[in-house]
Design a protein around this motif. Structure first.
Motif: not given
Length: 153
Positions: A110-121
């Motif tokens: 697998g080749d992984f890229v962090m598209k998005d990350v946020d604090e949902r709550s």
């Protein structure tokens, strides 16, 4: 291998960044047969080498969902942990496409890229990771997916 651990702030800073490639994983006939047994999917293109020879693939191929299920194993090689995490869970897939068959005896990674990350709550981080599963020696990948996970910190 020791998993890399990040603070919440550093983890949130991964947005848009490549995370790396996993180790290669062998997808042999034994693994395919085990997956067929667990899922009850015994279609001949997966489990009958003699009949599969007559298909355009020329051999047995892995179930698409077998390849997809290996994402969790691959992620351990590249996804950093988050300090203080109580648990992590799969939230789902926004998209997945099976692009090329994985022939028995092939290796995938697998080749992984962090598209998005946020604090949902408060205390819940949502990661959206783009993953491409490569087949060793093949130009076309096995699959492309957008995978969503939650981490409770």
């Amino acid at each position: 291998m020791t998993r890399r651990m990040l603070s919440v702030a550093d983890y949130l800073g991964l947005k848009g960044k490549p995370l790396g490639k996993s180790e290669w994983i062998l997808v042999d006939q034994a693994r395919i047969d085990q997956f067929a047994e667990v899922t009850g999917d015994h279609q001949f293109i997966h489990v009958n080498p003699d009949l599969a020879k007559a298909t355009p693939f020329g051999t047995t191929i892995a179930h698409g969902y077998l390849t997809l299920s290996l994402l969790s194993r691959m992620a351990y090689d590249v996804m950093p942990g988050i300090e203080g995490t109580k648990m992590g869970v799969n939230y789902g897939l926004n998209a997945v496409r099976f692009l090329a068959p994985v022939k028995s005896g092939s290796r995938v990674r697998g080749d992984f890229v962090m598209k998005d990350v946020d604090e949902r709550s408060p205390g819940v981080l949502r990661s959206t990771v783009e993953v491409t599963v490569e087949i060793e020696g093949e130009a076309k990948p096995a699959l492309a997916a957008e995978w969503v996970t939650l981490a409770y910190v």
